[in-house]
Design a protein around this motif. Sequence first.
Motif, PDB file in Angstrom:
ATOM      1  N   SER A 104      42.413  36.438  38.013  1.00 51.49           N
ATOM      2  CA  SER A 104      43.448  35.869  37.221  1.00 51.49           C
ATOM      3  C   SER A 104      44.463  36.290  37.987  1.00 51.49           C
ATOM      4  O   SER A 104      46.041  34.864  37.163  1.00 51.49           O
TER       5      SER A 104
ATOM      6  N   GLN B 140      43.941  37.979  30.245  1.00 51.00           N
ATOM      7  CA  GLN B 140      42.702  39.634  29.996  1.00 51.00           C
ATOM      8  C   GLN B 140      43.179  40.235  29.567  1.00 51.00           C
ATOM      9  O   GLN B 140      41.721  41.255  29.392  1.00 51.00           O
TER      10      GLN B 140
ATOM     11  N   ASP C  54      41.135  33.465  30.429  1.00 48.78           N
ATOM     12  CA  ASP C  54      40.811  34.386  31.702  1.00 48.78           C
ATOM     13  C   ASP C  54      40.037  35.051  30.596  1.00 48.78           C
ATOM     14  O   ASP C  54      40.230  36.629  29.967  1.00 48.78           O
ATOM     15  N   GLU C  55      38.731  35.593  31.106  1.00 49.14           N
ATOM     16  CA  GLU C  55      38.412  36.296  30.446  1.00 49.14           C
ATOM     17  C   GLU C  55      38.085  36.100  28.524  1.00 49.14           C
ATOM     18  O   GLU C  55      38.259  37.688  28.311  1.00 49.14           O
TER      19      GLU C  55
END
Lengths: 498, 314, 319, 332
Positions: free
Chosen positions: A44, A86, A170-171
């Motif tokens: 991240s 995220q 990001d995720e």
Amino acid sequence: MTSAIEAFDVVKKFGSVQAVSNGRLTVGQGEIHALLGANGCGKSTLSKIIAGTHAATSGTVLIDGKPAAFANPREAEEAGIALFYQELSLIPQMTVEANVFLGREPKNAAGFVDREKMRADTEALIRLFGDAAGNGLVPDARVGDLPPSQRQIVEILKVYAKAPKIVIMDEATATLDGRQVAVFFDILRKMRDGDVSTVFISHRLDEVFAICDRITVMRNGETVAEVVTAETTQEEVVRLMIGDVRRAERRSAQAQSAAEPILAIDRIGGGRLSDVSLSLAPGEILGLGGLQGQGQSELLRGLFGIKEFREGQIRLEGQATRIRRPSQAVAKGLAYISGDRGTDAALPGRSIFENLAAAVLVSERRMIVRAGTLAPRLADVAALLKTKYARLSDAIGTLSGGNQQKVFIARWLATNPKVLLLDDPTKGIDLGAKADLFALIRELADKGIGILLYSSEDSELLDNCDRVAVFNGGSVVTELSGATLDTFHLTRAAFGDA
Amino acid sequence: MRLALPSERPTWLLALLTFLMLVAVNRLLQPGFFDVPVMQSNLTTFLPLVLVAIGQTYVVLGGDIDLSVGSIAALVNVVTVSTMAGMGGDALSIVFGVAAGMACAVACGLVNGLLIGYLRLQPMVTTFGTAIIFSAIALWILPQAGLQVPEPYWGTYIGTILGLPTVLVVLLLAVAFVLFLARRPFQGWLTAVGGNRTGAFQSGLGIERIRVAAFALSAAFAGIAALCLTGETATGDPLIGQSLGMGSISAVVLGGTLLSGGIGGAVGSIFGALLLGMIGNVIFFAGLPYEYQTLVQGLIVLAALAGGIVVARR
Amino acid sequence: DAETFKIGLSNGWVGSEWRTQMIEEAETAAKAWAEKGVDIEVVVQSANVDAQGQIGQIRNFINQGVDAIIVNPNSPTAFSPIFAQAKARGILVIATDAEVSSKDAIYVGIDQKGWAVQSAKWLAETLGGKGNVVTINGVAGHPANEMRVAGYREVFAEFPDIKVLNEANANWDQAQGQQAMQNLIATYPDIQGVWVQDGMAAGAWRAIMAAGKKDEIAATGEIRKDFLTVWNDEKLNSGASINPPGVMASALNVAVLKLQGKEFKDGIFGGVYGNAIYIPIPFVSNENLGERLDETEGKPGYWSVTATVSPKEAAAYFQ
Amino acid sequence: MANATANSTSSQSIAARLLDGLREPLALAIMAIVVMLAVGELLSPGFARGDQIMRLLTVAALLGIAAAGQNLVILAGGEGIDLSIGAMISFGAVIAGNVMNGNDAAIAQAIFAATSVTFLIGLVNGIGVTVVRIPPLVMTLGMMTVIQGGLVVFSQGIPSGNAAPSLMQFINQPALFGLPGILFAWAALTVVMIFVLRRTAFGFAIYAIGANPRAARLVGLPVGVIRTLVFALSGALGGLTGVLVIGYTGNSFISVGDQYMLPTIIAVVIGGTSLAGGTGGYIGTVAGAIALVLLQSLLITLHLESWGRQLIFGGTLLLLLTLYGRQRALRA
Ligand SMILES: Nc1ncnc2c1ncn2[C@@H]1O[C@H](COP(=O)(O)OP(=O)(O)OP(=O)(O)O)[C@@H](O)[C@H]1O
Ligand SMILES: Nc1ncnc2c1ncn2[C@@H]1O[C@H](COP(=O)(O)OP(=O)(O)OP(=O)(O)O)[C@@H](O)[C@H]1O
Ligand SMILES: [Mg+2]
Ligand SMILES: [Mg+2]
């Protein structure tokens, strides 16, 4: 041909914490490139440096071959870069459409926000997800009213609406269910056809192998490898990330059925739920399956007293019980671990110790806090999950998302609960820790604890549960166990043709 | 997970209803309430707080708070009056006085905004500190109340423009501005900054600039309120306007704007300010013994807040 | 049949018992007119407001149609337009306690500057015309404060050997006055005289006594019973100009006479703005302290010694 | 036992820690105190004399005790702030004055009466905030008006009494080691506050609620009860301060506490407690109270026009804020 992103020698320090020590990432034009690594390895952070949210301590980032050191996210956006955060970047009070177009509102001749256009454009974006978007995801819904999966979709739409040339996800799939992931991948592929370059971060290796062209692996702040997906295996990647992984063994449901249920739910209703009956034996791990948002979380939250059920009965160890608020649930030996750590669990600004001790202090009705005796005990529990931290007195915010989640899980494990309610507990946790967690959960079950597990990942349910109750529209449509406990039956039941 | 958020009804509906109720009560107690001179005189009393509350709303919406508006009003009053007096009190001096006052207001707002937006100082204590400084400057410019305002200025203010009472014209312009701003992207940005500052930053908004703009707006409205006060009092007074700070915050909250930012709007604050003004009126015309006036005023404000919030949650 | 008048009383600060007593005395004076066959209806507005809020109070009086308005004003100048409007409606406006600049109002009350002159003179003479003096004042920029400051400065200027070491502001707050005095004693070990206003004097004296300097320092005093008692018991070297809470009652008595149609004598008005009738300023000294203390018999501790211009005395202002 | 590890720290990290330490609010407040004492002594010899410092500490104790309540309210977060604390002090002083009325035997009753009434009023504040969910700022602002109005009604016809001699002695006269009793009381309160905040479940809960009320509820903490209690305690500490203030001033008057309202907040904030709640503590507030009182008295001793004093006061506040009252940067 120049690469879309070329980052090397990237270093990032937060005070004394070295988040990234030697970050390297090369993403080709029109490529979907996975960025993998255990919790806290710096994925991240590296992403945020590229997108202008963080300033690198040192290092070089080239975008389309040109040096880029963005002073803020806006500059990065102008260079065609969009980041899916995220922890999401949404404004809960605002509507879906206002969120999607925040900062880039369409304007009419008078300089006013062109609401019609904004609405139409948002509707068109939502249609990308088709049925998988679920009910209630409409342009004028308030984002704070949406469940996590839909908020995640809004964040995806927000990225997409910027028509970026480079996206970092990001995720982005962390709380999406299988169907939503499939749609999302269609979108990614379509973007790839339009020559958009994508960085894809996920802890789900299936997804990575399904869609990514190449893979960059990070470990402890350092980029350790770059491989071509087609030329490697999942085992190989896992080894690159963390070394060896423990495997939890599943036990089929057998002996427990004889014992008296530790938790029995009889015709629970209210909210989205109707007529839900379940029984949980001591030592059993009961999964709650089905598509996202079919009432699984609502059931767990209701059991913990966060929101009261309107009807039905609960029996704990044979005793009829009413739980109106979490304090009563804690007193009765229940524990609830939420995947939504930011809102449900974190005590920001407080130390890791305090974050760990929170539940124990309440459940053991302590009046005086003896850090001397408590700290080693809590540290042991945290160590069971391989939580990575420097000192217990550091602020919780210095930990990575995954390590924070481990703290919040450890918080409850330390209370020795009778019944553990797990609401998508592994969100953001890396593979190694996940395996540790499930091994631990199995050990707890073996000691006679009852466990209810909801997960947005079917494989977690299939690998770890003794039985799975499949939800659809707020009711249990079927229970799977033994021979029927497989992907085929689970998927079929989830989509309602069991 | 659903976050607990207030209902989606317009946040100002309750303030409006309470205000109308007080109007009705006042009309019962004071038969002449709807006479034009009475309405005009009431509006003259309420207008400064209404204006300051409008400006305060934008700061609060962005998640900040401005305690310095009262001192800004005093400083603007003193600057305007001193300029007018210093230039001899002719028509040109009026123009310059107003310009100097407004420039001073915006400068104060920029100081607040720079300290809070760029240096990231805590807003409440910072504006309390700048309030002390602004008051000190006002006291330095005009050590004690005095100086005459040219007759054309205050005569126009208490009189009419194009057949309409001037105070009404000012109110209508303010309302027009509020409606204008509500349709511009800026108000959405402010809401975002107040609702989730990190998210707003990550969405590419220039947080610093937006916060500075909010403080400048708040100060500008305090400046306009000071110009109104100047018209109403026809004099300079370094201690004037002290109740505007807390009063405007009460008005903003009564108007349904969340003090933590992110929800609300200036329309509600207008009703909130009018409501606060009406409470004083109703108490007076109800003939309450003087010992009870402060007590009852406080109780009504609390009751209005409590009632509003309880009803809003249904 | 009885004459009937409606009089509005406006007070913009409720933070002191002096103000409460002021209103109570005015109400009592109004009732006393009934014996003379005059019915007076008093309407009171009393709250913590700023000048603008007080203008709102006066607007309410105008809208209600009172015959006269008596106001203890929060600003000397801010009321001119509203007083003009009141006068245009035929309403009599009288300010009390603090002078106003409006030509449409008159002032009935003490001369704040004279009030300060009187006690400053006492101090200067008590010190024998020489010594180190500090002063503790109210709110800077407040009209009454500024007039008082001008008053003592004028007096001390006449005594070349009196040196004013420092002038502090303690915002008319007794505890702040006490703190200010503490600091001043610590900073200037050689103080002989203190000129301090109103209730702050009680605080200043407490600090002087705590420092064990009550026999070395002469300081002005105040007029509440609590303080007079201490003054008497501790044999303080003090003197106090009286700003009587009865000023509003005095103004009311003048107002009624005016409403009855009497005309003011020529040349009666003076003051800063030429619209003031100054009433006498009694003085409490070490000599008459005993009598003053007797007056407070049976009153609460916060009760201030007072004086009122009676209707008969007020008649002297009229033709 | 800890020596082994402490000794092994390298000299470089000691310097780094020192530098880190200087950014601590407490260290800064103490530095500010020292600087102001030095400046005061320089400008007017005698400013930093022992007995003068002791008297300043007495004044700081009054502020510090009131600020303890404010500190708890602010720590518990949810925009917690108590603007009614000044009015509570006034009310406490008036009640205490009436109850003891110059009588030593009635001091205990006076303390009990003043603190229990203000505790109850604080409870109403707390209920307004937690049950009715009125924002604390406006709830306590409204309560301030109600109390002030109540005092006007209450003080009517009832003689507002005097402090008992022993109480005045306790506050103004040296008791032990040349220090007045109130300083020992303040020290004791400081110890209690620190113990409660750092070592008890109640203190832990205050921090947890301040940091994230939802998470606090989910670990089973009674969020509403604790937040209500914190307001009630603030009221009681205000009432207690009122009793002490009347001991300081000798008699009560209805606006005696007004001047404490904003200084309590400033003392807490310059002491390093975040207005957002969840971080900070009482030692900083103690230093903040001392620094604030010191600054005010330093300004009095400066021979300046009033506006000049105000300018310096406001400027110093902003300076202190700039040093450590800054909010987190969005971009790291
Ligand atoms: N009151 C409501 N208004 C609008 N939509 C609703 C409402 N309640 C539920 N929904 C929608 O129904 C779907 C399922 O919600 P439900 O509460 O059953 O799921 P859950 O598993 O409890 O949700 P969560 O994802 O929050 O854990 C969601 O998509 C949600 O948007
Ligand atoms: N704002 C911050 N302040 C201090 N340390 C931080 C901050 N953000 C991240 N870190 C630290 O930097 C390291 C990398 O964190 P990062 O969030 O980049 O990890 P990640 O790879 O994204 O992990 P996850 O898979 O858990 O999301 C971690 O050790 C974390 O504790
Ligand atoms: Mg991460
Ligand atoms: Mg769900």
